[in-house]
Design an enzyme around this catalytic site. Structure first.
Site, PDB file in Angstrom:
ATOM      1  N   ARG A   1       9.045   8.057  50.094  1.00  0.00           N
ATOM      2  CA  ARG A   1      10.200   7.736  49.165  1.00  0.00           C
ATOM      3  C   ARG A   1      11.600   6.753  49.216  1.00  0.00           C
ATOM      4  O   ARG A   1      11.763   7.009  50.525  1.00  0.00           O
ATOM      5  CB  ARG A   1      10.212   8.277  48.349  1.00  0.00           C
ATOM      6  CG  ARG A   1       9.680  10.059  48.048  1.00  0.00           C
ATOM      7  CD  ARG A   1      10.604  10.997  47.211  1.00  0.00           C
ATOM      8  NE  ARG A   1      10.046  10.734  45.918  1.00  0.00           N
ATOM      9  CZ  ARG A   1       8.955  10.997  44.979  1.00  0.00           C
ATOM     10  NH1 ARG A   1       8.703  12.382  45.195  1.00  0.00           N
ATOM     11  NH2 ARG A   1       9.160  10.397  43.459  1.00  0.00           N
TER      12      ARG A   1
ATOM     13  N   TYR B   1      -2.608   1.054  47.159  1.00  0.00           N
ATOM     14  CA  TYR B   1      -3.471   1.049  48.368  1.00  0.00           C
ATOM     15  C   TYR B   1      -3.440   2.182  48.733  1.00  0.00           C
ATOM     16  O   TYR B   1      -2.328   2.718  49.192  1.00  0.00           O
ATOM     17  CB  TYR B   1      -2.848  -0.077  49.166  1.00  0.00           C
ATOM     18  CG  TYR B   1      -2.409  -1.840  49.150  1.00  0.00           C
ATOM     19  CD1 TYR B   1      -2.606  -2.547  49.266  1.00  0.00           C
ATOM     20  CD2 TYR B   1      -0.614  -1.951  47.879  1.00  0.00           C
ATOM     21  CE1 TYR B   1      -2.754  -3.189  48.303  1.00  0.00           C
ATOM     22  CE2 TYR B   1      -0.521  -2.853  47.303  1.00  0.00           C
ATOM     23  CZ  TYR B   1      -1.208  -3.813  47.373  1.00  0.00           C
ATOM     24  OH  TYR B   1      -1.376  -4.751  46.422  1.00  0.00           O
TER      25      TYR B   1
END
Ligand code: FAD
Length: 449
Positions: A187, A217
């Site tokens: 992250r 994606y």
């Protein structure tokens, strides 16, 4: 006007999202609050958090909407959430109305904590930072904590001390070991100016003066979520993956972005995503294991005066985006149950809270694991929508639930069932107890939600 006092004194341990919300909601219902937080201040690490309609409904009641106004000013101004395959073909687009908070919104975790804390301060709550609770105790008439060898008492204790809760074992007698889910997540977020002049990376900032972006994606075993916050002021990305070797559970493990670039190097979209990811400043990328825990059997202590809520009771995987939202529901419901039960029936209040909350969060807890598995499979061709990857799992029974209304409506039914040793049929979960991303929610035997 100040709320009418119920005479109930509540100790809250841990002032994260669950604890701060519990403190505010308890005060609003007329209970006196003493809160303890071991960290010196309320500001915590963390990137994004998604508030959904079910928690927005709670926060929107506060201070004539001013708290929600502050949070909305810190949100990602999205018109849609988009899902792509690794070739960059758009597979799914969920429209979002950025001006309708009940549809939910994405904001920085630190912004949410700031909003909660500022309001708690405005209410003048007794919140003590830099104070670690060492022990818990309970008698027939009281419960409390030990801080610096001093015994502090109250009518009940709400323990919201997070995923690594010590209270959990003491209060419930259970402390299930975390289980590997086979997944981990990178992250990151950073200031958009770092890519603003980069011709290959700045595509993510296009159009963001008007609306932010949130794109997922999905490839086999790896996904990349990327987007902007604050109308293009900040960029975030995350990468759930299955490469768990050498990674631990701790949130703040600084990581190198190179493994992410390696995972996506053969994707047709790999280069455009790598252009952003490779600009992540050193120290701004974290990687941690995604562990789950089995639902606890009980959240309440034997004597009925102590309860765990939030991550201490039910840690979630991020795949359903409900960690903060269910914590906010817990906090609102426990405050209402205390109000309705009154000071003479505290154990009943906490047991009703558990009944109203336990099955609901357990279904979401298990559902998060299924969503994670389906995301990893990236099976876009499946005719079953449930099997396909998802950037936006938003079942109506989760997102549109009004936990306060439900608690007021159900309290007596649950209280009677507990008092008479009868079964209670939950009305805030699907009848078959199965989490579906896209649901056609019809309730169990007692009417619709
Ligand atoms: P926590 O937020 O963990 O709060 C528990 C608090 O208890 C902590 O402040 C801790 O210091 C305090 N505490 C613990 N023991 C004691 C003690 N003995 N005495 C006093 N205080 C004590 N979710 C997302 O969706 N996106 C994110 O980006 C995200 N980032 C996160 C980053 C971190 C570091 C953490 C811990 C969680 C994050 N989450 C994120 C998860 C999400 O914030 C939680 O699901 C949700 O906020 C509910 O958490 P909580 O309040 O129950 O626990």
């Amino acid at each position: 006007p100040a709320p009418i006092s119920t005479g109930i004194v509540v100790i809250i341990v841990g002032l994260g999202i669950a604890g701060l919300t519990a403190a505010i909601e308890c005060h609003r219902k007329g209970h006196s609050v003493i809160g303890f937080e071991k960290k010196p201040d309320p500001y915590q690490f963390g990137d994004l958090i998604c508030l959904s309609g079910n928690s927005v409904g709670v926060l929107a009641q506060w201070d004539n909407g001013s708290v929600m106004g502050f949070l909305k000013d810190n949100r990602s101004y999205l018109h849609s959430i988009e899902a792509y395959d690794e070739a960059g073909d758009l597979k799914d687009k969920t429209p979002v109305n950025p001006d309708d908070a009940t549809q939910g919104f994405v904001l920085r975790r630190s912004g949410l904590l700031k909003g909660l804390y500022q309001y708690a301060q405005k209410l003048g709550l007794d919140l003590r930072f830099g104070v670690q609770v060492e022990e818990y105790w309970e008698t027939e008439g009281n419960a409390g904590v030990i801080v610096g060898k001093i015994r502090i008492g109250a009518d009940c204790v709400i323990a919201s001390d997070g995923v690594h809760s010590r209270a959990r074992g003491i209060i419930t007698g259970e402390d299930p070991a975390p289980q590997e889910t086979g997944g981990a997540i990178f992250r990151s977020h950073f200031d958009a100016h770092l890519i603003a002049d980069n011709p290959e990376a700045r595509w993510i900032l296009e159009g963001t003066a008007e609306k932010d972006r949130f794109e997922g994606y999905f490839g086999k075993n790896v996904a990349v979520m990327v987007g902007t916050l604050g109308k293009g002021q900040h960029v975030f990305w995350s990468c759930p993956h299955k490469d768990v070797k050498g990674v631990s559970e701790a949130w703040a493990q600084v990581a190198d972005v190179n493994p992410v670039l390696e995972y996506i190097k053969d994707w047709p979209t790999g280069q455009k995503l790598a252009a952003i990811i490779s600009k992540t400043p050193r120290g701004n990328c974290f990687n941690h294991l995604l562990l789950s825990r089995d639902p606890l059997n009980s959240w309440v202590s034997k004597g009925g005066r102590m309860i765990v809520i939030g991550d201490a009771a039910h840690p979630f995987l991020p795949h359903t985006g409900q960690g903060a939202n269910q914590s906010i529901e817990d906090a609102a419901v426990v405050a209402i149950c205390l109000e309705l039960a009154g000071r003479d029936r505290i154990p009943l209040a906490l047991r009703v809270t558990e009944k109203l909350r336990h099955k609901r969060v357990s279904v979401i807890q298990r559902g998060s694991i299924e969503v994670q598995k389906n995301d990893h499979k990236a099976n876009w061709d499946s005719s079953n929508t449930e099997d396909r990857p998802s950037t936006a799992a938003r079942p109506t029974w989760v997102f549109s639930h009004d936990c306060a209304k439900h608690a007021y409506e159900e309290f007596n039914i649950v209280a009677n069932a507990i008092t008479n040793g009868q079964d209670y049929i939950e009305t805030n979960v699907p009848a078959d107890g199965i989490f579906r991303r896209v649901d056609d929610y019809h309730n169990t035997t007692r009417g619709s939600n």
